[in-house]
Design a protein around this motif. Sequence first.
Motif, PDB file in Angstrom:
ATOM      1  N   PHE A  33     -55.207  35.364  65.649  1.00 14.47           N
ATOM      2  CA  PHE A  33     -54.195  34.942  66.625  1.00 14.47           C
ATOM      3  C   PHE A  33     -53.811  33.485  66.366  1.00 14.47           C
ATOM      4  O   PHE A  33     -52.630  33.134  66.347  1.00 14.47           O
ATOM      5  N   GLU A  34     -54.827  32.651  66.166  1.00 18.69           N
ATOM      6  CA  GLU A  34     -54.563  31.231  65.917  1.00 18.69           C
ATOM      7  C   GLU A  34     -53.715  31.044  64.663  1.00 18.69           C
ATOM      8  O   GLU A  34     -52.733  30.294  64.676  1.00 18.69           O
ATOM      9  N   LYS A  35     -54.068  31.723  63.591  1.00 18.74           N
ATOM     10  CA  LYS A  35     -53.320  31.589  62.336  1.00 18.74           C
ATOM     11  C   LYS A  35     -51.889  32.107  62.474  1.00 18.74           C
ATOM     12  O   LYS A  35     -50.963  31.530  61.906  1.00 18.74           O
ATOM     13  N   ALA A  36     -51.700  33.157  63.249  1.00 18.62           N
ATOM     14  CA  ALA A  36     -50.366  33.745  63.394  1.00 18.62           C
ATOM     15  C   ALA A  36     -49.479  32.974  64.361  1.00 18.62           C
ATOM     16  O   ALA A  36     -48.277  32.867  64.146  1.00 18.62           O
ATOM     17  N   PHE A  37     -50.061  32.456  65.439  1.00 22.77           N
ATOM     18  CA  PHE A  37     -49.233  31.913  66.520  1.00 22.77           C
ATOM     19  C   PHE A  37     -49.455  30.445  66.854  1.00 22.77           C
ATOM     20  O   PHE A  37     -48.601  29.835  67.494  1.00 22.77           O
ATOM     21  N   LYS A  43     -48.326  24.036  69.769  1.00 26.62           N
ATOM     22  CA  LYS A  43     -49.176  23.934  70.949  1.00 26.62           C
ATOM     23  C   LYS A  43     -49.322  25.285  71.639  1.00 26.62           C
ATOM     24  O   LYS A  43     -50.392  25.630  72.133  1.00 26.62           O
ATOM     25  N   PHE A  44     -48.229  26.044  71.651  1.00 25.41           N
ATOM     26  CA  PHE A  44     -48.198  27.347  72.308  1.00 25.41           C
ATOM     27  C   PHE A  44     -47.609  28.383  71.350  1.00 25.41           C
ATOM     28  O   PHE A  44     -47.126  28.033  70.275  1.00 25.41           O
ATOM     29  N   MET A  77     -66.186  30.532  73.535  1.00 28.47           N
ATOM     30  CA  MET A  77     -64.780  30.390  73.176  1.00 28.47           C
ATOM     31  C   MET A  77     -64.610  29.247  72.178  1.00 28.47           C
ATOM     32  O   MET A  77     -65.125  28.151  72.406  1.00 28.47           O
ATOM     33  N   PRO A  78     -63.889  29.485  71.074  1.00 30.18           N
ATOM     34  CA  PRO A  78     -63.631  28.407  70.109  1.00 30.18           C
ATOM     35  C   PRO A  78     -62.877  27.248  70.759  1.00 30.18           C
ATOM     36  O   PRO A  78     -62.043  27.442  71.659  1.00 30.18           O
ATOM     37  N   ALA A  79     -63.165  26.049  70.302  1.00 32.83           N
ATOM     38  CA  ALA A  79     -62.582  24.831  70.877  1.00 32.83           C
ATOM     39  C   ALA A  79     -61.055  24.875  70.890  1.00 32.83           C
ATOM     40  O   ALA A  79     -60.429  24.411  71.852  1.00 32.83           O
ATOM     41  N   ARG A  80     -60.437  25.431  69.858  1.00 37.87           N
ATOM     42  CA  ARG A  80     -58.965  25.482  69.808  1.00 37.87           C
ATOM     43  C   ARG A  80     -58.417  26.281  70.977  1.00 37.87           C
ATOM     44  O   ARG A  80     -57.374  25.942  71.539  1.00 37.87           O
ATOM     45  N   PHE A  81     -59.115  27.330  71.385  1.00 36.85           N
ATOM     46  CA  PHE A  81     -58.637  28.155  72.491  1.00 36.85           C
ATOM     47  C   PHE A  81     -58.955  27.539  73.843  1.00 36.85           C
ATOM     48  O   PHE A  81     -58.211  27.737  74.800  1.00 36.85           O
ATOM     49  N   VAL A  82     -60.018  26.769  73.925  1.00 31.15           N
ATOM     50  CA  VAL A  82     -60.287  26.020  75.159  1.00 31.15           C
ATOM     51  C   VAL A  82     -59.129  25.051  75.385  1.00 31.15           C
ATOM     52  O   VAL A  82     -58.588  24.953  76.486  1.00 31.15           O
ATOM     53  N   LYS A  83     -58.724  24.364  74.332  1.00 31.18           N
ATOM     54  CA  LYS A  83     -57.597  23.420  74.416  1.00 31.18           C
ATOM     55  C   LYS A  83     -56.299  24.152  74.742  1.00 31.18           C
ATOM     56  O   LYS A  83     -55.504  23.686  75.569  1.00 31.18           O
TER      57      LYS A  83
END
Length: 114
Positions: A33-37, A43-44, A77-83
């Motif tokens: 999800f992070e790599k795709a979006f 940021k979003f 939860m990975p830090a990137r998703f917490v942010k």
Amino acid sequence: LAVKIFSPVFAFAAPPADQKAENETCLDLLDKFEKAFLSNGKKFVAGNSISIAEYKAVPLLYACMQPSVEKKTGFKMPARFVKYVEDARKEMKNAAFMENAGGYSIKEYAASKA
């Protein structure tokens, strides 16, 4: 994420047979999800402004981030998703329902399952 991570803690579903394996699967999905979006400085999902995607994803991610969920499942939860969740909640005018709803918010309900 919902069915394998927070739903069993919230008593909405039976726990998976192998929670550790499900945690790894969910982390892999979040990475995709992070790599795709959320790559290239986005940021979003739709860029620097929240979209309907955040209104769908953030409550589910927020539920997975609750201390009782981590305690019972071992899912972190990975830090990137917490942010991502923190940033989105700041932009959502109605994000308070996740924390305070007379005992029925995500945060309050998760705490009752600790």
